[in-house]
Every structure is written in structure tokens, then in C-alpha cells.
Design a protein around this motif. Structure first.
Motif, PDB file in Angstrom:
ATOM      1  N   GLY A   1      10.379  -5.441  42.731  1.00  0.00           N
ATOM      2  CA  GLY A   1      11.490  -6.022  43.048  1.00  0.00           C
ATOM      3  C   GLY A   1      11.668  -7.472  43.021  1.00  0.00           C
ATOM      4  N   ASP A   2      10.667  -8.078  42.474  1.00  0.00           N
ATOM      5  CA  ASP A   2      10.633  -9.570  42.259  1.00  0.00           C
ATOM      6  C   ASP A   2      11.905  -9.978  41.289  1.00  0.00           C
ATOM      7  OD1 ASP A   2       8.449  -9.945  44.006  1.00  0.00           O
ATOM      8  OD2 ASP A   2       7.014 -10.385  42.425  1.00  0.00           O
ATOM      9  N   ALA A   3      12.569 -10.656  41.820  1.00  0.00           N
ATOM     10  CA  ALA A   3      13.534 -11.504  40.635  1.00  0.00           C
ATOM     11  C   ALA A   3      13.307 -13.113  40.420  1.00  0.00           C
ATOM     12  CB  ALA A   3      14.980 -11.458  41.599  1.00  0.00           C
ATOM     13  N   THR A   4      12.233 -13.679  41.330  1.00  0.00           N
ATOM     14  CA  THR A   4      11.810 -14.765  41.039  1.00  0.00           C
ATOM     15  C   THR A   4      10.378 -15.084  40.970  1.00  0.00           C
ATOM     16  OG1 THR A   4      11.753 -15.329  43.426  1.00  0.00           O
ATOM     17  CG2 THR A   4      13.976 -15.950  42.104  1.00  0.00           C
ATOM     18  N   PHE A   5      10.033 -16.145  40.476  1.00  0.00           N
ATOM     19  CA  PHE A   5       8.435 -16.291  40.631  1.00  0.00           C
ATOM     20  C   PHE A   5       7.852 -16.681  41.846  1.00  0.00           C
ATOM     21  CE2 PHE A   5       9.417 -16.637  36.040  1.00  0.00           C
ATOM     22  CZ  PHE A   5       8.352 -15.936  35.313  1.00  0.00           C
ATOM     23  N   PHE A   6       6.378 -16.995  41.787  1.00  0.00           N
ATOM     24  CA  PHE A   6       5.964 -17.354  43.153  1.00  0.00           C
ATOM     25  C   PHE A   6       6.072 -18.798  43.715  1.00  0.00           C
ATOM     26  CE2 PHE A   6       3.284 -18.688  39.474  1.00  0.00           C
ATOM     27  CZ  PHE A   6       2.770 -20.034  40.106  1.00  0.00           C
ATOM     28  N   ARG A   7       6.722 -19.534  42.753  1.00  0.00           N
ATOM     29  CA  ARG A   7       6.920 -20.797  43.323  1.00  0.00           C
ATOM     30  C   ARG A   7       8.481 -20.999  42.713  1.00  0.00           C
ATOM     31  NH1 ARG A   7       7.115 -24.373  39.144  1.00  0.00           N
ATOM     32  NH2 ARG A   7       5.662 -24.474  37.734  1.00  0.00           N
ATOM     33  N   PRO A   8       9.170 -22.009  43.214  1.00  0.00           N
ATOM     34  CA  PRO A   8      10.387 -22.470  42.752  1.00  0.00           C
ATOM     35  C   PRO A   8      10.335 -22.972  41.236  1.00  0.00           C
ATOM     36  CG  PRO A   8      10.173 -23.320  44.944  1.00  0.00           C
ATOM     37  CD  PRO A   8       8.688 -22.746  44.573  1.00  0.00           C
ATOM     38  N   VAL A   9      11.028 -22.843  40.421  1.00  0.00           N
ATOM     39  CA  VAL A   9      11.005 -23.319  38.938  1.00  0.00           C
ATOM     40  C   VAL A   9      12.305 -24.282  38.717  1.00  0.00           C
ATOM     41  CG1 VAL A   9      11.311 -22.327  36.651  1.00  0.00           C
ATOM     42  CG2 VAL A   9      10.027 -21.020  38.141  1.00  0.00           C
ATOM     43  N   ASP A  10      12.064 -25.326  38.086  1.00  0.00           N
ATOM     44  CA  ASP A  10      13.257 -26.209  37.599  1.00  0.00           C
ATOM     45  C   ASP A  10      14.277 -25.382  37.219  1.00  0.00           C
ATOM     46  OD1 ASP A  10      14.597 -28.046  35.885  1.00  0.00           O
ATOM     47  OD2 ASP A  10      13.022 -29.465  35.733  1.00  0.00           O
ATOM     48  N   PRO A  11      15.483 -25.704  37.909  1.00  0.00           N
ATOM     49  CA  PRO A  11      16.511 -24.997  37.757  1.00  0.00           C
ATOM     50  C   PRO A  11      17.148 -25.121  36.068  1.00  0.00           C
ATOM     51  CG  PRO A  11      16.862 -26.938  39.080  1.00  0.00           C
ATOM     52  CD  PRO A  11      15.476 -26.761  38.936  1.00  0.00           C
ATOM     53  N   ARG A  12      16.697 -26.208  35.364  1.00  0.00           N
ATOM     54  CA  ARG A  12      16.893 -26.031  34.083  1.00  0.00           C
ATOM     55  C   ARG A  12      16.341 -25.017  33.047  1.00  0.00           C
ATOM     56  NH1 ARG A  12      15.410 -32.225  33.124  1.00  0.00           N
ATOM     57  NH2 ARG A  12      13.487 -31.530  34.440  1.00  0.00           N
ATOM     58  N   VAL A  13      15.419 -24.518  33.663  1.00  0.00           N
ATOM     59  CA  VAL A  13      14.772 -23.460  32.852  1.00  0.00           C
ATOM     60  C   VAL A  13      15.353 -22.007  33.356  1.00  0.00           C
ATOM     61  CG1 VAL A  13      12.546 -21.946  32.861  1.00  0.00           C
ATOM     62  CG2 VAL A  13      12.554 -24.574  33.064  1.00  0.00           C
ATOM     63  N   GLY A  14      15.908 -21.218  32.717  1.00  0.00           N
ATOM     64  CA  GLY A  14      16.332 -19.872  32.486  1.00  0.00           C
ATOM     65  C   GLY A  14      15.296 -18.892  33.113  1.00  0.00           C
ATOM     66  N   VAL A  15      15.290 -18.171  34.105  1.00  0.00           N
ATOM     67  CA  VAL A  15      14.625 -17.180  34.588  1.00  0.00           C
ATOM     68  C   VAL A  15      15.227 -15.611  34.288  1.00  0.00           C
ATOM     69  CG1 VAL A  15      13.233 -16.204  36.434  1.00  0.00           C
ATOM     70  CG2 VAL A  15      13.219 -18.857  36.140  1.00  0.00           C
ATOM     71  N   ARG A  16      14.453 -14.952  33.571  1.00  0.00           N
ATOM     72  CA  ARG A  16      14.988 -13.564  33.271  1.00  0.00           C
ATOM     73  C   ARG A  16      13.818 -12.419  33.681  1.00  0.00           C
ATOM     74  NH1 ARG A  16      19.127 -13.465  28.267  1.00  0.00           N
ATOM     75  NH2 ARG A  16      19.972 -15.539  28.417  1.00  0.00           N
ATOM     76  N   ALA A  17      14.066 -12.075  34.898  1.00  0.00           N
ATOM     77  CA  ALA A  17      12.887 -11.245  35.466  1.00  0.00           C
ATOM     78  C   ALA A  17      13.439  -9.751  35.308  1.00  0.00           C
ATOM     79  CB  ALA A  17      12.697 -11.450  36.838  1.00  0.00           C
ATOM     80  N   VAL A  18      12.844  -9.090  34.579  1.00  0.00           N
ATOM     81  CA  VAL A  18      13.207  -7.632  34.202  1.00  0.00           C
ATOM     82  C   VAL A  18      12.785  -6.650  35.259  1.00  0.00           C
ATOM     83  CG1 VAL A  18      13.205  -5.898  32.490  1.00  0.00           C
ATOM     84  CG2 VAL A  18      13.154  -8.165  31.822  1.00  0.00           C
ATOM     85  N   PRO A  19      13.399  -5.700  35.902  1.00  0.00           N
ATOM     86  CA  PRO A  19      13.070  -5.056  36.906  1.00  0.00           C
ATOM     87  C   PRO A  19      11.950  -3.959  36.735  1.00  0.00           C
ATOM     88  CG  PRO A  19      15.447  -5.245  37.002  1.00  0.00           C
ATOM     89  CD  PRO A  19      15.016  -5.868  35.666  1.00  0.00           C
ATOM     90  N   PHE A  20      10.941  -4.099  37.249  1.00  0.00           N
ATOM     91  CA  PHE A  20       9.817  -2.819  36.923  1.00  0.00           C
ATOM     92  C   PHE A  20       9.298  -2.498  38.348  1.00  0.00           C
ATOM     93  CE2 PHE A  20       5.541  -2.272  35.713  1.00  0.00           C
ATOM     94  CZ  PHE A  20       5.782  -1.400  34.596  1.00  0.00           C
ATOM     95  N   PRO A  21      10.075  -1.369  38.482  1.00  0.00           N
ATOM     96  CA  PRO A  21       9.537  -0.723  39.853  1.00  0.00           C
ATOM     97  C   PRO A  21       8.235  -0.033  39.836  1.00  0.00           C
ATOM     98  CG  PRO A  21      11.234   0.561  38.565  1.00  0.00           C
ATOM     99  CD  PRO A  21      11.063  -0.762  37.938  1.00  0.00           C
ATOM    100  N   GLY A  22       7.449  -0.082  40.958  1.00  0.00           N
ATOM    101  CA  GLY A  22       6.371   0.876  40.845  1.00  0.00           C
ATOM    102  C   GLY A  22       6.428   2.015  40.918  1.00  0.00           C
ATOM    103  N   VAL A  23       5.317   2.817  40.415  1.00  0.00           N
ATOM    104  CA  VAL A  23       5.269   4.304  40.256  1.00  0.00           C
ATOM    105  C   VAL A  23       3.800   4.686  40.990  1.00  0.00           C
ATOM    106  CG1 VAL A  23       4.999   6.374  38.803  1.00  0.00           C
ATOM    107  CG2 VAL A  23       6.680   4.431  38.187  1.00  0.00           C
ATOM    108  N   ASP A  24       3.770   5.260  41.940  1.00  0.00           N
ATOM    109  CA  ASP A  24       2.915   5.716  42.688  1.00  0.00           C
ATOM    110  C   ASP A  24       1.829   6.682  41.763  1.00  0.00           C
ATOM    111  OD1 ASP A  24       3.725   4.407  44.872  1.00  0.00           O
ATOM    112  OD2 ASP A  24       4.521   6.330  45.907  1.00  0.00           O
ATOM    113  N   GLY A  25       0.592   6.187  41.904  1.00  0.00           N
ATOM    114  CA  GLY A  25      -0.465   6.937  41.222  1.00  0.00           C
ATOM    115  C   GLY A  25      -0.452   6.801  39.545  1.00  0.00           C
TER     116      GLY A  25
END
Length: 389
Positions: free
Chosen positions: A47-71
């Protein structure tokens, strides 16, 4: 120039740290140096939509959803990672035969930072460049194929050290350009004078040997555990020491290695403090408060964590690898195995030495210089830079 940088995670792994710092350095150079836009593409696990730290707003962040699958097995997870990121990127960048040549319709340059993101782009039919941070040996078939294709097929390769570039040349007959990492030396130097931050870690952890990157085979964590146990048993001077392990988010499955580590720790009567991922603002003071950094990796591309410790004035004990000799020089103590690490840890604790050479070395690697060299590399083009069919 419109640039896409791709990585496989939002978590604080070395390649991810590199990707974000390079993106920010590129946008800081800006249009005056031909940089019109920089986007960072990644998998948003859990469910992450951002990185572990703030990113310079001039950088575009495109986080593609990747849900976990048990097992889900490791191989299936790798394949799914490639497919999900590739489909999303291909839809945006134009896919095979996109109008934008090497970069597809949206980008002039596509630059992948790991085997998963490189395979994703290649599968989408878009040519890409790739940084090979280090080479690994895998047994999972999907990972073996991912690793090999991501070295063999990108249009051009970069490495962060000459040692890794030589490995690529020997194994694949390709000649990568060498562009060293930058180091955020000022940030870790500031950690050394963060009295409140360091005091908080000292209250929580006491006096400690620090390892970063989690508990995994590539980090050689079992060797550090063995050396730490011998060190603590060797003298009353070391009886108060703790072993602290920070970091460790990965797509790979190291449960067997972790189980072996835990069993061996119990047998040695050592109770390591395993912090897991550390909040980014707290990391410099954690590093700076360490009595020594144990850097016992069996594979590295540059040694960024060791450089950050040097910037903080912390002594480093490192495995004796060609790449680390190349990058770290005589600013650290080297060892080849548990006995050496034990002696080197003891020496670092008793005679830390002058931190000035290490600080100067870390400060000599800047992200601005790295960004400028990347732009030179991008501008040179490559005979393989063409739409993929």
C-alpha cells in the motif's frame, strides 16, 4: 530531457537511496543543464504510495500498487513484480515501438537501477540503461534469469565502481561506464553533533557495534555475529557491548538465514538488538553514536553505509573485497574472516584513530558530480538505444 529512473521498492535499500539522491541531484541541475523532468517509478508494496523519506517535490513519484500475496514463493513474487511494473510503465511510456525512441513516448532517457525494474522495462518493449550496483549469485530460476537479462540486454550499463565494472566485462563482455555514488556526507556529519539524537540512542542501546542492511547472506551477518561474540568474550572491556542491526527490507526471502542467525545467537548467548527499518531522520545519529560499524558484506558495489559512517566519524571494520579496497582505501580496517573481524573490532574500539581522512573521503563524493556524469552518459547515446519490438 525527460528522465525516468526506476527502482523496485519504496524502502531504504542502497539502490533506492541511490535512485532518490540521483533524481534530486538531476532536478537541481535543471533546465540549464538540459533536465526538464525526472520521474521515479517504483513498486508500492503493502500500500505504499511514497518513499521512506520525503522527496524533492520537483521529482515525480510514480508508485505502482503492488499488494502482497500470502505464501507467494520468491520466484513468483519476482515474476509478478516484473509484470506489474512493466505493464504500468509500458502503458505510460508507449511500450514497444513508442514514439520516443529509447525512452518511449513520455521519456527521452529510461534508466533502471536493479534487475527487477530493468526486466520490467524490457518486457514493456522499451529500451533502457541500467546501473549494475553489484552482481549476485542466485539459485531461484526466475532470479537467475532476471539477473542475467538485466546485464545482457539494456542499451548501456553503468557501475558505481571499477571493480564491479570489471566483473561485468569478464562475465558478459560489456564495458560499463563507471560513475561513483554520491554520499550525503553533510547529513551524517551533522549526526555526529546531534547531541539529543545520539543521547537517545545511547539511553536505548548503550555502547554498540552497528550493522546496517538487515540480516541476510549478502551482508555476511553471521560472520559479524561470530566475531562480536568472540570480541565480547575476549575482555571485560567489551562486556557491555551490544550488537545492533538496522535496516533490512527486501523482496527476497531470507527466513532460513534469519533462522540460522537466531539459532547461532542463542548458542553464543548473544541477544542482538534488531531494529528493522530505521526512520530516516534518526539514522544519522544512530550511525554517529555507534562505537564501530561492522561492514562484513560478501558482495558490495560501492559501500555507501561505510561511507556514511566515515562521514559521521565512526570507525569501520570491513570485509576485504576488491571493490571496498578501491572505494574505501586506507580509511577502514579490513578483515577476511571471523578471526580478522574480531581483531579489527577490538583495535577499532581501543584505538579509533583520526576520523579526518574518512570524513574527507566521504565528502569528496557528491551527488552533484554524480548527476553531471550521468547527464554526460545519457547524452552519449548508444547503438542499442532504439525502440524494442
Amino acid at each position: 530531457m525527460r528522465i525516468a529512473l526506476l527502482t523496485y521498492s519504496t524502502k531504504p535499500r542502497g539502490g533506492v537511496v541511490h535512485t532518490l539522491a540521483l533524481a534530486e541531484a538531476l532536478v537541481a541541475l535543471g533546465p540549464a543543464h538540459g533536465v526538464d523532468a525526472v520521474d521515479v517509478w517504483t513498486l508500492g508494496r503493502g500500500g505504499d504510495a511514497t518513499f521512506f523519506r520525503p522527496v524533492d517535490p520537483r521529482v515525480g513519484v510514480r508508485a505502482v500498487p503492488f499488494p502482497g500475496v500470502d505464501g507467494e514463493p520468491v520466484g513468483a513474487r519476482i515474476e509478478r513484480s516484473i509484470r506489474v511494473l512493466g505493464e504500468a510503465f509500458g502503458a505510460a511510456a508507449g511500450g514497444a515501438g513508442g514514439a520516443g525512441g529509447a525512452g518511449g513516448a513520455e521519456y527521452d532517457v529510461v534508466h533502471a537501477q536493479d534487475c527487477i525494474s530493468a526486466n520490467a522495462v524490457l518486457r514493456a518493449g522499451v529500451a533502457c540503461r541500467r546501473t549494475v550496483h553489484h552482481l549476485d549469485t542466485f539459485t531461484t530460476p526466475e532470479l537467475v534469469a532476471c539477473h542475467d537479462r538485466a546485464v545482457a540486454e539494456p542499451s548501456a550499463l553503468a557501475c558505481v565502481s571499477a571493480s564491479v565494472a570489471a566483473e561485468v566485462a569478464a562475465g558478459w563482455g560489456r564495458e560499463p561506464v563507471v560513475i561513483p555514488n554520491g554520499v550525503d556526507a553533510a547529513r551524517f556529519a551533522a549526526g555526529a553533533v546531534d547531541r539529543a539524537g545520539r543521547a537517545a540512542w545511547a539511553r536505548r542501546l548503550g555502547r554498540y557495534v552497528l550493522a546496517l542492511g538487515g540480516i541476510e547472506p549478502r551482508k555476511g551477518t553471521l560472520d559479524l555475529l561470530e566475531a562480536f561474540a568472540r570480541l565480547r568474550a575476549s575482555s571485560p572491556d567489551h562486556a557491555d557491548l551490544e550488537l545492533v542491526v538496522g535496516g533490512g527490507e527486501t523482496l527476497f526471502d531470507y527466513r532460513d538465514y534469519r533462522a540460522a542467525f537466531d539459532a547461532r545467537a542463542a548458542a553464543l548467548d548473544v541477544e542482538p538488538v534488531v531494529l528493522g527499518p530505521v526512520d530516516d531522520p534518526a539514522l544519522p545519529s544512530l550511525v554517529a553514536e555507534a562505537a564501530v560499524l561492522g561492514f562484513t558484506s560478501v558482495k558490495e558495489g560501492f559501500g555507501l553505509a561505510a561511507m556514511e559512517a566515515l562521514a559521521a566519524g565512526v570507525p569501520v571494520v570491513s570485509r576485504d573485497l576488491p571493490v571496498l579496497r578501491e572505494v574505501l582505501g586506507d580509511t577502514v580496517r579490513f578483515g577476511t574472516g571471523v578471526d580478522d573481524f574480531t581483531r579489527a573490532l577490538d583495535a577499532a574500539l581501543r584505538r579509533p584513530g583520526d576520523p579526518a581522512p574518512g570524513r574527507a573521503l566521504a565528502a569528496s563524493y557528491t551527488w552533484e558530480a554524480a548527476a553531471r556524469r550521468h547527464l554526460e552518459w545519457y547524452a552519449r547515446g548508444s547503438p542499442r538505444d532504439a525502440p524494442r519490438g
